[in-house]
Design a protein around this motif. Structure first.
Motif, short mmCIF file in Angstrom:
data_model
loop_
_atom_site.label_atom_id
_atom_site.label_comp_id
_atom_site.label_asym_id
_atom_site.label_seq_id
_atom_site.Cartn_x
_atom_site.Cartn_y
_atom_site.Cartn_z
N ALA A 22 0.81 -1.21 0.00
CA ALA A 22 0.00 0.00 0.00
C ALA A 22 0.85 1.26 0.00
N THR A 23 2.11 1.14 0.48
CA THR A 23 2.95 2.33 0.58
C THR A 23 3.78 2.57 -0.67
N ALA A 24 3.81 1.59 -1.60
CA ALA A 24 4.64 1.75 -2.78
C ALA A 24 4.10 2.86 -3.67
N GLN A 25 5.03 3.64 -4.24
CA GLN A 25 4.65 4.72 -5.13
C GLN A 25 5.26 4.47 -6.50
N ALA A 26 4.75 5.20 -7.48
CA ALA A 26 5.30 5.07 -8.82
C ALA A 26 6.76 5.49 -8.81
N VAL A 27 7.62 4.66 -9.39
CA VAL A 27 9.06 4.92 -9.42
C VAL A 27 9.51 4.93 -10.87
N ASP A 28 10.24 5.97 -11.26
CA ASP A 28 10.71 6.01 -12.64
C ASP A 28 11.83 4.99 -12.83
N ARG A 29 12.04 4.63 -14.10
CA ARG A 29 13.00 3.58 -14.42
C ARG A 29 14.41 3.94 -13.99
N ALA A 30 14.76 5.23 -14.03
CA ALA A 30 16.12 5.64 -13.69
C ALA A 30 16.48 5.32 -12.25
N HIS A 31 15.48 5.37 -11.37
CA HIS A 31 15.74 5.13 -9.95
C HIS A 31 15.40 3.70 -9.53
N THR A 32 15.23 2.82 -10.51
CA THR A 32 15.00 1.40 -10.26
C THR A 32 16.22 0.63 -10.73
N ILE A 33 16.70 -0.28 -9.92
CA ILE A 33 17.78 -1.17 -10.35
C ILE A 33 17.22 -2.58 -10.46
N VAL A 34 17.43 -3.19 -11.62
CA VAL A 34 17.00 -4.56 -11.88
C VAL A 34 18.25 -5.43 -11.90
N ILE A 35 18.33 -6.35 -10.96
CA ILE A 35 19.49 -7.22 -10.80
C ILE A 35 19.09 -8.64 -11.19
N GLY A 248 19.15 -4.15 -22.18
CA GLY A 248 18.64 -3.06 -21.34
C GLY A 248 17.51 -3.46 -20.42
N THR A 249 17.09 -4.74 -20.46
CA THR A 249 16.04 -5.20 -19.57
C THR A 249 16.49 -5.16 -18.12
N ALA A 250 17.77 -5.44 -17.89
CA ALA A 250 18.33 -5.44 -16.55
C ALA A 250 19.46 -4.42 -16.46
N ASP A 251 19.81 -4.07 -15.21
CA ASP A 251 20.85 -3.07 -14.95
C ASP A 251 22.11 -3.65 -14.34
N ALA A 252 22.03 -4.85 -13.81
CA ALA A 252 23.19 -5.42 -13.14
C ALA A 252 23.12 -6.93 -13.19
N ILE A 253 24.29 -7.52 -13.21
CA ILE A 253 24.39 -8.97 -13.19
C ILE A 253 25.54 -9.34 -12.27
#
Length: 539
Positions: A22-35, A248-253
Motif C-alpha cells: 500500500a505504501t509503494a509509489q510510482a518509481v521512474d526507471r532511472a531510480h530502479t535497479i534490476v538485478i 537493457g532489460t536489466a541493470d546489473a548482473i
C-alpha cells in the motif's frame, strides 16, 4: 520457451507488474535497479537464512549493530562502522556495551530497542533453533538490556573477535512482531512471508518464479536511498542473463559467466565491470557418510586415500582457466585468497594421475575386467555428482570432472537439477559428491561450520570430522598472540585429509549500468550497500 521469447515475457512482466504494498509509489526507471539472479530469496529472515540469495535480501532489510569496514579485518575493536549501534565501548575485557541509535525504526514505525537485540540473540544462540549461529556464538555468555537503548554483551573469555561476533553474526528482529511466534513456525508465519525490517529497503512483493521487489524506506534513519526500487529478477539460464543486460532489460548482473562474456560488456559504453575479491570458494564435497544411512560410513568416500586420489586426478589449474579465466585461483584448503589466514607458502597438490592410480590400487581399486573403470569386489568405482544447472561454472567444472576422473578409472554420473532441487538433495545428504559453492564468513572461525565435528548438526553435510582439526581451530580462535600458525596447521590437516577437492577461490565480475554511481559491492554482502549508491539521471 525459446530464449528470445523468454526475455520478451520477462520484460513484459516488468512493464506490467505493479507493486502490491500500500505504501509503494510510482518509481521512474532511472531510480530502479534490476538485478538478474539465478534464484530468488524466499525467506530472507536472518535466523532462517541458509543461502546467498536470502542473505542478499536480508542485508537490505535488516541491519546489524555494526558492519565491517573496508579492510574486512575481523580481529580487534577497530575497523567497524556503526549501523544500529551509534557507538560502543568496553566495560572490561569480557564485556562490550552498545548504545543503539535512538533514530532507528522498524518499517512499521516502532523504535528499535535493546529488547529486540536481546530477543534475537536468544534465537541465534539456541542450538535447537539455529545450530549454525549457536556454534559461532558459543563464547557469548549473556546478552542483557540496560534501558531502552543500551545492550550489554558479556563473553565467557577474552578473544580478539569478540566485537566481530557481537555485530556480524546477528541481525536483530522486531521482538514485538516475532516473540509470539513459536520458533519452529517462524518459517511459515505471516512475518516470513512479509518481513518487517529496519534497513534501507522495505519488502514489497515476491513472485516466486519471476521477481522479488523491494522499495526504498522513505524514513530510513541513516538517509533515504537514492535507488527507490530494487528488483531481483530470476533468470537461471546464463545466456538469458547476459542477453537481458545487453538488451537493457536489466541493470546489473552478478558473477558473469562464462568469463568469455566480459569483453562483450567492456565494449558497452553504458556498462561498467566491477571486479570484487570474494570470500567465495568452490569445491567438490565428498560425502563421508552413507547417503542412505547416515549411521554408516560411505562405502567409498569414507576412505581418505580414495578422496586424495580423486583430488590428484583433477587438473584444477587447467579446469579453472577454461571455466573462470583469470577470475579464479586454486586455493589451499577451504581458504579464499582474500582471507588473512591464507598461507602463501603452501601450494595446492598438483595433478598426478600416476599417484592417483597408485592410491586407488593400494585400497583395492583396480580394473579387473578391462572395462576402463576400476572395481573392487566386483563393484565399479562409480559416484554421482550433484550439480545445479543454475551455475554455469559448476556445470562446466562437473563435465570436466567427469572427463578427468575417467582417466584414472573412476566413473562419474552427473545428477543435474535446478537450484532448489540441488540444494534440497545437498541438505538431505543425498549425494556422493556435491558441486558446492560457499560464501564464507569473513572470520576464519566460520570454517568450523563446514569443516569441524561441531558443525555436524548444521551445514557440515559432508560429515568432515577430525578432532585434531577442531582442537587447532579452537586454539586459533582463542589465541592471544599471533593465531596464524595455528590456522595454518588446521588448514594443512584439512588439505591432507581431503574432505573435498577445493577447486577455486573466486574473484567476482559484476556488471552495473553507469547511471549508478558511488558503486560499492561488498565482499561480505554483495548488495548490502545499495542504499548508499547514487543515481545520475542523465545517463
Amino acid at each position: 520457451m525459446p530464449r528470445n521469447l523468454l526475455i520478451a515475457a520477462i520484460t513484459g512482466a516488468l512493464t506490467c507488474a505493479t507493486p502490491s504494498s500500500a505504501t509503494a509509489q510510482a518509481v521512474d526507471r532511472a531510480h530502479t535497479i534490476v538485478i538478474v539472479v539465478g534464484a530468488l530469496a524466499s525467506q530472507p529472515i536472518p535466523t532462517l537464512v541458509h543461502d546467498r540469495w536470502n542473505q542478499d535480501a536480508a542485508d537490505l532489510l535488516f541491519l546489524r549493530l555494526a558492519r565491517l569496514g573496508p579492510t574486512m579485518m575481523t580481529a580487534g575493536d577497530k575497523g567497524f562502522e556503526p549501523q544500529l549501534a551509534k557507538s560502543w565501548s568496553r566495560r572490561d575485557s569480557l564485556t562490550l556495551i552498545f548504545n543503539l541509535d535512538p533514530r532507528a525504526r522498524w518499517h512499521d514505525g516502532q523504535p528499535v530497542t535493546a529488547k529486540d537485540v536481546v530477543f534475537t540473540f536468544g534465537l541465534f544462540r539456541d542450538p535447537k533453533i539455529d545450530p549454525q549461529h549457536a556454534l559461532l556464538l558459543r563464547s557469548v555468555a549473556s546478552v542483557n538490556a540496560e534501558g531502552e537503548h543500551r545492550v550489554i554483551i558479556r563473553f565467557t573469555h577474552y578473544y580478539p573477535e569478540q566485537l566481530y561476533d557481537a555485530t556480524y553474526q546477528v541481525q536483530p528482529l522486531p521482538a514485538h512482531l516475532v516473540d509470539t511466534i513459536p520458533p519452529n513456525l517462524l518459517g511459515s508465519s505471516d512475518f516470513a512471508r512479509h518481513p518487517i525490517g529496519n534497513g534501507p529497503f522495505v519488502w514489497d512483493s515476491l513472485a516466486p518464479a519471476e521477481k522479488l521487489t523491494l522499495d526504498a524506506s522513505p524514513n530510513y534513519f541513516l538517509g533515504a536511498p537514492a535507488i527507490q526500487r530494487v528488483i531481483f529478477l530470476k533468470a537461471s539460464d546464463p545466456d538469458v542473463q547476459v542477453n537481458m543486460l545487453l538488451s537493457g532489460t536489466a541493470d546489473a548482473i552478478e558473477n558473469v559467466a562464462p568469463v568469455s562474456n566480459i569483453p562483450r560488456f567492456a565494449s558497452m559504453p553504458n556498462l561498467r565491470i566491477v571486479q570484487v575479491p570474494s570470500f567465495t570458494i568452490g569445491y567438490l564435497l565428498f560425502n563421508q557418510r552413507d547417503r542412505k544411512d547416515r549411521s554408516k560410513p560411505h562405502p567409498i568416500l569414507s576412505d581418505s586415500l580414495v578422496r586424495r586420489a580423486l583430488l590428484l586426478g583433477l587438473d584444477r589449474p587447467a579446469m579453472l582457466r577454461s571455466a573462470l579465466g583469470a577470475m579464479g585461483a586454486v586455493p589451499y584448503g577451504p581458504v579464499p585468497l582474500i582471507s588473512w589466514i591464507r598461507d602463501p607458502d603452501s601450494p595446492p597438490a598438483r595433478y598426478d594421475t600416476t599417484q592417483a592410480r597408485a592410491l586407488l590400487a593400494s585400497r583395492g581399486w583396480t580394473d579387473h575386467d578391462g572395462d576402463s573403470v576400476v572395481d573392487r569386489d566386483g563393484k565399479p568405482l562409480e559416484l554421482e555428482l550433484n550439480v545445479p544447472t543454475t551455475s554455469a561454472v559448476r556445470m562446466q567444472l562437473a563435465l570436466e570432472t567427469q572427463q578427468f576422473l575417467s582417466h584414472i578409472g573412476v566413473r562419474i554420473i552427473l545428477r543435474t537439477s535446478d537450484g532448489p532441487t540441488w540444494n534440497s538433495r545437498r541438505n538431505q545428504h543425498d549425494f556422493d559428491i556435491d558441486a558446492s559453492s560457499s560464501g564464507l564468513d569473513p572470520s576464519p572461525s566460520g570454517l568450523m561450520q563446514s569443516w569441524s565435528c561441531l558443525g555436524l548438526d548444521g551445514i557440515n553435510v559432508g560429515a568432515a570430522c577430525d578432532p585434531r582439526v577442531d582442537s587447532l581451530m579452537e586454539r586459533a580462535i582463542a589465541a592471544k598472540g599471533n593465531p596464524r600458525p595455528l590456522w595454518f596447521a588446521a588448514i594443512r590437516r584439512i588439505e591432507e585429509d581431503a574432505p573435498a577437492a577445493f577447486m577455486y577461490s573466486l574473484t567476482n565480475a559484476f556488471v552495473v549500468h553507469r547511471r549508478f554511481e558511488h558503486v560499492n559491492i561488498r565482499p561480505d554482502g554483495w548488495w548490502a550497500a545499495l542504499g548508499e549508491w547514487t543515481v545520475n539521471e542523465k545517463r
